[in-house]
Design an enzyme around this catalytic site. Sequence first.
Site, short mmCIF file in Angstrom:
data_model
loop_
_atom_site.label_atom_id
_atom_site.label_comp_id
_atom_site.label_asym_id
_atom_site.label_seq_id
_atom_site.Cartn_x
_atom_site.Cartn_y
_atom_site.Cartn_z
CB VAL A 217 19.78 81.18 24.69
CG1 VAL A 217 18.99 80.19 23.84
CG2 VAL A 217 21.52 80.97 24.47
CG HIS A 498 19.61 59.60 36.51
ND1 HIS A 498 20.01 58.53 37.95
CD2 HIS A 498 20.81 60.02 37.49
CE1 HIS A 498 20.68 58.17 38.31
NE2 HIS A 498 21.42 59.90 37.86
#
Length: 560
Positions: A217, A498
């Site tokens: 995208v 993370h």
Amino acid sequence: MDLTADYIVVGAGSAGAALAARLSEDPSVTVLLLEAGAPDSALELHVPAAFSKLFRGAYDWGYDTVPQERLEGRTIFWPRGKTLGGSSSLNAMMWVRGFAADYDEWADAAGPAWSWESLVPYFRRVERTQDPSDAMQGTDGPQSVERQRDPRPHTAAFLAAAAEAGHPITPANLPAGQGFSETMVSQTRGARASTADAYLRPAKGRRNLRVVTGALVRRVTFAPGARDATTRGGEPAASAAPTVAEPAETPRATGVYVEIDAITRHALARREVILSGGAINTPQLLMLSGIGPSAHLAEHGIPIIVDARDVGANLQDHLVSGIAPEARGGTLFGAERPGELVRYLTARRGMLTSNVGEACGFLRTAVADESGMPAGLPDIEIIFAPVPYVGEGLVPTPGEGITLGAILLRPHSRGTIRLASGDPHDKAVIDPGYLTDPEGIDERAVLAGLAACERLVDTEALRAITTGGWIQPEGGEHMTPPERAELSMRRYSHTLYHPVGTARMGTDAASVVDPELRVRGVTGLRVADASVMPTVIRGHTNAPAIVIGEVAADLIHGRV
């Protein structure tokens, strides 16, 4: 190729796959899921212990940070999944929810729908375990969370060492008072259970869900409010002198420009576009679409739809610093022997079922008290691996050994995601700003955590399985514990994978998304992934990222 749907979801990762599958449960709507990577067909994606072999490969975005001044000027490798399942197809499968207080802090920032009490039913929905007596047993979830099938005996020795050192041994995933435990894992009968396995495959027969891989995208499209109506190669051209748009009404997301087989197409969304690219790709795509800090967008010639200064800001990550003593035989150093592969393929047993991070525990250092952290909450997680995890997982295992790592759970330092250019093929500029908080709290906490690791190594339980030699730091037997800790922090620290916070949710006007995950300043556009987390949890982010996808589906369906 018809690329029109009611909902377009960008990114088939931990949150995106869950979201798309849940949305498609309603047969009256159509869902288009766009994934830049390839299908998850490689064997290594499904064999738990093989995950580091995927690093820098076809299924990894292969990111690197800018040089980190507090880590000897090193760039840090950031692997992120580029395939169906996203990073849930690439991670170490540790299912660590975090503490109730973490989610109540989210609720303080973004409203009661994000509190621990509100999210517990979603965790239970996801955590359909195979053990009816398990406290984590769910009722209707697609994800399988189970106990490890074949942990190494070294892991039991580590837990014995924790008890010997005075740490509590508790069940996993308690909402408060969590101590040391064997790790629960996102697996099914010894194989990885990614969100592609748990959500997309069960939904494969739905005619209203279309999954397109190899689909990069380029940006979100809007009407009205897109400043430049001229086109170039099927895509609106950037203005030579971007300014803040002044549309007659709030810009509405109409779809995305997506590159498939080197051809840019316009995928149209009748209702909404939802970005689920993660803490790196989502802010990058927002900025490429004209939503971000206006001065930064102007530098790259991007027309400005919304001046949103917090897009790409507030980056937080868990830094881990590990020490690796030499150990006696039986560690995962032998996982690649032919017999282990046969054992895995025939019985789903043996070393290859290991998630590597087989145990963990939480503790509070004196630094937490000094920094004013609320009582009863940890600032360090200790992670244990029955193998020397060195070289950021990019080098072959050097020998028999174990790893104890100190994870900085609540960093005070903050970083940024920024554009390298206006070209969506160029990787974003990642600066986590590790250990840069001006008070030095993060450094002191890491060193305190490494001191706790040293005390565990010095227990009778771990002395019984180690040799006295060191794999990391090399020559560690000739150093004092503080010298080993300082060197390990500076030279060997790396990400625990993370990253969060770069499109944070909140009730304040500066937040990127509101409590219903709608992007401020436009309509028809939401974000559902780890980027919306206002703060990083004291746990591992795969579980809450999946829950965010589940909650987003309920928000869109009007069930929250």
